[in-house]
Write a protein that holds these residues in place. Structure first.
Motif, short mmCIF file in Angstrom:
data_model
loop_
_atom_site.label_atom_id
_atom_site.label_comp_id
_atom_site.label_asym_id
_atom_site.label_seq_id
_atom_site.Cartn_x
_atom_site.Cartn_y
_atom_site.Cartn_z
N ARG A 182 2.50 1.96 -3.36
CA ARG A 182 1.59 2.60 -4.34
C ARG A 182 1.47 4.09 -4.01
O ARG A 182 1.56 4.96 -4.89
N LYS A 183 1.33 4.40 -2.72
CA LYS A 183 1.19 5.81 -2.30
C LYS A 183 2.43 6.60 -2.74
O LYS A 183 2.34 7.66 -3.35
N ARG A 220 4.62 5.84 -5.06
CA ARG A 220 4.78 5.87 -6.52
C ARG A 220 4.04 7.08 -7.08
O ARG A 220 4.52 7.76 -7.98
N ARG A 221 2.91 7.44 -6.44
CA ARG A 221 2.16 8.62 -6.89
C ARG A 221 3.01 9.87 -6.69
O ARG A 221 2.82 10.89 -7.32
N HIS A 235 0.84 -1.21 0.00
CA HIS A 235 0.00 0.00 0.00
C HIS A 235 0.87 1.26 0.00
O HIS A 235 0.66 2.19 -0.79
#
Ligand code: LRH
Ligand code: MN
Length: 433
Positions: free
Chosen positions: A32-33, A35-36, A29
């Motif tokens: 992904r955060k 990567r933004r 999780h």
């Protein structure tokens, strides 16, 4: 030395298994955060594994105050048992392969035997620490009225020789630095001639400086008060910086976080010493009032983050010969020292990783654009990012514990040490120190 209990990798791996499912989920999780934000989480795992912290040998025993000391179970009774505990900490958190010794508290009979014992536990020795703030049994001259700055040249000579002995021992143990903290100062106005004692300090330190091997550094540790309560010879970073410059290129300024008056802007002192090329490194701890030596990050976590923000900015800015030493210097009066040191080491890595989350372009933009709130928000975004999954994965991949405290408690290490190390009968206190 007969075999003693130790925490083995198998037990740690077994304990980690329970945590792996939720860690993988949280790590995914967070990945992904980040990567933004165009951040690769694997870079941060590598950063987390790169930070190395030294544990103070004097921190694995229970500390105390002048009022009382409440010894815990299984107290280490000698330098070998202290190294055993440092080895247990390193096994679980994987970021503390170095130990800082204090002489004569840790004076070994055989440096070779001590070195072998440390190496067998994956440990090496960081900066040595001299002690001319206590009188040792059988010591000829007292340090009651000072050491390197004492009016009596014979006392100064005794203190200088002690520091030279520390360096000789450090050479045999593979250390590359020597920390000099002196408590010299006065309790009364008029007791010391402020300019004279600083001259004497420089004279004494230059003899110690001359004894340094070419690849060594000497760390000057300033402190604003205690044990002297009116004036302290090396009381602040400015005096330390002046002395480091006077002594030469191998002299640097060590920042012990607890050695500053409340609310002093320590991160700015760090930036100055980086800019002046004289930052030795740190004695990390935390405090609310004086030199409380509390667990790092337990009182002012944002300050620790801001200090690492300056260090990471300097590292990214390729400041020449930027190689600060990271050491803990804490006193554990009411907790299990091993647990406090593990948690503190974890918090240092946390602040270091969070400081790598700062969007430095956005920060520079806000600074140059006179947009203070955006600047603060940019720092806060990094400081409020929970990087715990990164820290846990970094430890696990290094065969450490996902949850060091839980694994340590499950191991029963402290109880086993209590059996192996029967407590010494403490003498009845005869008043406050
Ligand atoms: C002095 C200090 C110094 C050590 C001692 C144990 O307050 O920080 O670094 O020698 O604590
Ligand atoms: Mn210190």
């Amino acid at each position: 030395m007969n075999a003693t209990f130790g925490i083995d990798d198998g037990f740690i791996a077994e304990q980690n298994q329970k945590a792996e499912p939720w860690l993988a989920e949280d790590f995914g999780h967070l990945a992904r955060k980040l990567r933004r934000r165009n951040i690769d989480i694997e870079d941060l795992v590598a950063k987390a594994q790169a930070l190395q912290v030294a544990v103070p040998s004097w921190g694995v025993g229970t500390g105390g105050t002048r009022f009382a000391r409440f010894p815990g179970a299984g107290e280490p009774r000698n330098i070998f048992e202290k190294l055993e505990d440092c080895g247990a900490i390193f096994k679980l958190v994987r970021s503390t392969p170095a130990v800082s010794l204090h002489i004569p508290w840790d004076q070994p009979d055989s440096a070779a035997q001590l070195l072998e014992f440390a190496r067998a536990r994956g440990l090496h020795f960081d900066a040595m620490n001299s002690n001319t703030f206590q009188d040792q049994p059988g010591q000829e001259l007292s340090y009651k009225f000072g050491s390197l700055t004492h009016p009596d040249p014979a006392v100064r000579k005794q203190a200088i020789e002690h520091n030279l002995e520390c360096i000789e021992l450090g050479k045999a143990l593979g250390s590359k630095a020597h920390t000099v903290w002196i408590g010299d100062g006065g309790n009364f106005p008029g007791q010391q001639h402020f300019r004279m004692v600083l001259e004497r300090y420089l004279e004494s330190m230059s003899e110690i400086y001359q004894a340094l091997p070419d690849d060594w550094r000497v760390f000057i540790e300033h402190k604003f008060y205690e044990p002297a309560f009116y004036s302290t010879v090396i009381n602040d970073w400015g005096t330390s910086y002046y002395c480091a410059r006077e002594l030469g290129p191998k002299a640097f300024c060590l920042v012990d976080l607890g050695h500053h008056a409340p609310n002093v802007n320590i991160e700015m002192i760090v930036a100055r010493l980086i800019q002046f090329g004289k930052l030795a490194g740190f004695h990390f701890n935390d405090s609310k009032y004086g030199d409380d030596d509390l667990d790092s990050c337990s009182i002012k976590p944002f300050q620790l983050f801001l200090i690492f923000n300056e260090l990471v900015d300097a590292g990214l800015g390729q400041v020449p010969d930027f190689d600060p030493a990271y050491m803990l210097d804490q006193s554990h009066n009411i907790t299990d020292p091993i647990e406090s040191l593990m948690m503190s080491a974890v918090e240092l890595v946390r602040s270091y990783v969070q400081a790598h989350l700062v969007d430095r372009h956005a920060l520079a933009d806000a600074q140059e654009g006179c947009d203070p709130l955006r600047a603060l928000a940019t720092l806060k975004q990094a400081f409020t990012t929970d990087v715990s999954p990164i820290l846990a994965v970094a430890r696990e991949r290094a065969r450490g514990a996902i949850d060091p405290i839980a694994t340590y408690r499950a191991s029963g290490y402290r109880q086993r040490k209590a059996e192996e190390r029967p407590a010494k009968k403490e003498a009845r206190a005869s008043g406050i120190v």
